[in-house]
Write an enzyme that holds these catalytic residues in place. Sequence first.
Site, PDB file in Angstrom:
ATOM      1  N   GLU A  55      21.407  45.667   3.961  1.00 43.17           N
ATOM      2  CA  GLU A  55      20.718  44.917   5.015  1.00 43.17           C
ATOM      3  C   GLU A  55      21.145  45.474   6.354  1.00 43.17           C
ATOM      4  OE1 GLU A  55      21.431  40.651   5.316  1.00 43.17           O
ATOM      5  OE2 GLU A  55      19.686  40.489   6.627  1.00 43.17           O
ATOM      6  N   CYS A 266      18.419  37.928   5.489  1.00 40.35           N
ATOM      7  CA  CYS A 266      17.699  37.171   6.518  1.00 40.35           C
ATOM      8  C   CYS A 266      16.794  38.083   7.341  1.00 40.35           C
ATOM      9  CB  CYS A 266      18.690  36.457   7.424  1.00 40.35           C
ATOM     10  SG  CYS A 266      19.626  35.191   6.559  1.00 40.35           S
ATOM     11  N   ASN A 396      13.610  35.499   0.530  1.00 35.80           N
ATOM     12  CA  ASN A 396      15.063  35.636   0.571  1.00 35.80           C
ATOM     13  C   ASN A 396      15.686  34.275   0.821  1.00 35.80           C
ATOM     14  OD1 ASN A 396      17.757  36.929   1.035  1.00 35.80           O
ATOM     15  ND2 ASN A 396      17.426  36.003   3.051  1.00 35.80           N
ATOM     16  N   GLU A 397      16.325  33.732  -0.157  1.00 40.87           N
ATOM     17  CA  GLU A 397      17.028  32.441  -0.078  1.00 40.87           C
ATOM     18  C   GLU A 397      16.319  31.454   0.853  1.00 40.87           C
ATOM     19  OE1 GLU A 397      21.174  33.616   1.135  1.00 40.87           O
ATOM     20  OE2 GLU A 397      20.633  32.805   3.089  1.00 40.87           O
TER      21      GLU A 397
HETATM   22  O1  AHR Z   1      24.485  38.973   3.565  1.00 37.58           O
HETATM   23  C1  AHR Z   1      24.377  38.326   4.790  1.00 37.58           C
HETATM   24  C2  AHR Z   1      23.356  37.220   4.777  1.00 37.58           C
HETATM   25  O2  AHR Z   1      23.750  36.227   3.879  1.00 37.58           O
HETATM   26  C3  AHR Z   1      21.988  37.601   4.295  1.00 37.58           C
HETATM   27  O3  AHR Z   1      21.207  38.123   5.290  1.00 37.58           O
HETATM   28  C4  AHR Z   1      21.426  36.311   3.812  1.00 37.58           C
HETATM   29  O4  AHR Z   1      20.480  36.482   2.796  1.00 37.58           O
HETATM   30  C5  AHR Z   1      22.628  35.509   3.399  1.00 37.58           C
HETATM   31  O5  AHR Z   1      22.639  34.272   3.974  1.00 37.58           O
END
Ligand code: AHR
Length: 669
Positions: A55, A266, A396-397
């Site tokens: 990321e 995120c 994503n979550e």
């Molecule tokens: O890994 C850091 C963050 O943690 C990621 O962006 C997110 O998916 C999670 O909350």
Amino acid sequence: MKSKVFRFISLVLTLLFNIYFLQAQTRKFDAAEATAAVNTSVKKISPDLFGLFFEDINYSADGGLYAELVQNRSFEYNPTEQREWNPFSFWEYITPGFSYGRISIETMAPVHPDNPHYLVLDIEHIGHEANFTGVSGIGLRNTGFDGIVIKAGDTYNFSVFAKQLTGEPITLSISLQNRKGKILTESSFSTSSKDWKKYTASLIPTESNDSATLVILATTEGKLALDVVSLFPEKTFKNRPNGMRADLAQVLADIKPAFIRFPGGCLAHGDGLGNMYRWKNTIGPIEERKEQRNIWGYHQTAGLGYYEYFQFCEDIGAKPLPVLPAAVSCQNTGGTWQIGGIGQKALPMDQMQDYIQEVLDLIEWANGPVTSTWGAKRKAAGHPAPFNLQYVGIGNEDKITPEFKERFEMIFNAVKAKHPEITVVGTVGPSPDGDDFTKGWKIANDLKVQVVDEHYYTSPDWFISHQSRYDTYPRNATQVYLGEYASWGNKLRNAIAEGAYMTSLERNGDVVRMASYAPLLAKRNFTQWKTDLIFFDNGSIYLTPNYYVQKMFSVNHGDLYFENIILINEKDSLLAASCVKDSKSNDIILKMVNFGKEPKTMKINLAGFKNMIPLAEQTVLTGNADAENSFDNPKNVIPVKSEFKVSEKFEYLAPAMSLTVLRIKTTLK
Ligand code: AHR
């Protein structure tokens, strides 16, 4: 001095300890134990179990893995990213030799509409010969990402888009200088067009420097527009143009990941709808890519975009796992994590068909024939062969709201209908349990989503005490991608707790299809997430004990899991072990973890395996529970390799706080 003596003593003690283990292995089982041990059963485990999650957080992409050395190359920085930033941030206006003129940022007729800002140099007067550098003119200095690291004798490729705004050609001098202004390499050219045109130059410094600056000086009078000022080392990973920093990419490649998930996190679902990561903005020539604010509070050029991610995956033999937003933004949008994560925004329904098409287009771009619309774009970018995309993540979550559910279902159904060959990875919130987790799993079960992405960041003790988590997950149903996990620290104890847990992932490799530690990269002084796998600055890298654990598992993965080969005291929850076989090499691989404070014995029965070569490759990661690596002491905790004699039945004394991998070769081809 004291610490050196201490390190020396601990080194000697470790060596003595290792010698003791080598001898300890020759002790035999008693008959009852041996019988118990051969009652093994075998199960297939996922070939994609251990991978990476990349990321753009902690300056992982721009200023990190992406090898571009110029910061704010397109004059697109702005105050939405950091309040004091503007299109001229990280640039300095310079007028050596008493020259004078003006600069401005303009937006009329840019290089590309998606790259709206550019700089105009109005060179009114070139003055006398400048002191020291000997060059006078009007121009710019870029300080890179806290200085530019250059190596004597290496080639650096400079490029810029320029447009003459007055009649005569303008001569530009391009140089790399040290902080005192000494020129370390220089090149020059004259502009030749009243339209935007790309100019290039090669720079080979005569001296190395770790805080160089790039200087562009107009040395003749006139008016000139400049944009996309770029400087790359020629030696990128695999020498790819617009490529990756070779040393950082190499430590990722060294893990031999089965897959890479990207671009977030995120970052993927974004800080509001306008900030969602839209893959189409990140392909094509860099001057046409749409730059935007990074959700982690800085800027993304998208120079490291989908094409580069896919190419990197191919280069290192990893499967790509792009994660696309589920048409909703991050629930923490606008900083609402402070008041309970109530910021999720959903794409209006009248935009959903276009959005779904965008998802389908990605699959065509990655896999479609060159005669298809998007396959042709892949070919134009330099990759006619398909990328063999197998997985697509959706969401994503995300907070599992009715808006999310509706949109996820629409996207999922469309992908399944048009591309049944693609495995969709769904999402079940940010925690190992709770409301979003339960609701997310319900959606997955109802829709028969093949894989869902679980996330958890928690304590080492949690990882130790939850090793049976997946033992009771239903088989032949939705599988798990453990897409983000870490145990809140980079000390050896954290790494070993993760290692213990990873043996349980292998044991459950029929239901846990993929797993990746998070986050992956973190830049010194720009780290937003405390626990990361690899730390770097502009010139160096240090690998955490957690990195070594990931690597020890990934390079020693297998496709078959064998029960009951390693007997450990079931009541001792600080011990964990696994036995896998890699059918390609026919190697048998044992992993043994001791999270305790004392060495502990494990009994190994390999009677069921034939044709073993009795000298195994042993890799041990052990040390003080609080030990960690750092820029000053990058090799404080590293795995040690040696040979280890194995037999059909033997005991292994696992050192305190350790992970051991024994790789046993066979004569089978
Ligand atoms: O890994 C850091 C963050 O943690 C990621 O962006 C997110 O998916 C999670 O909350």
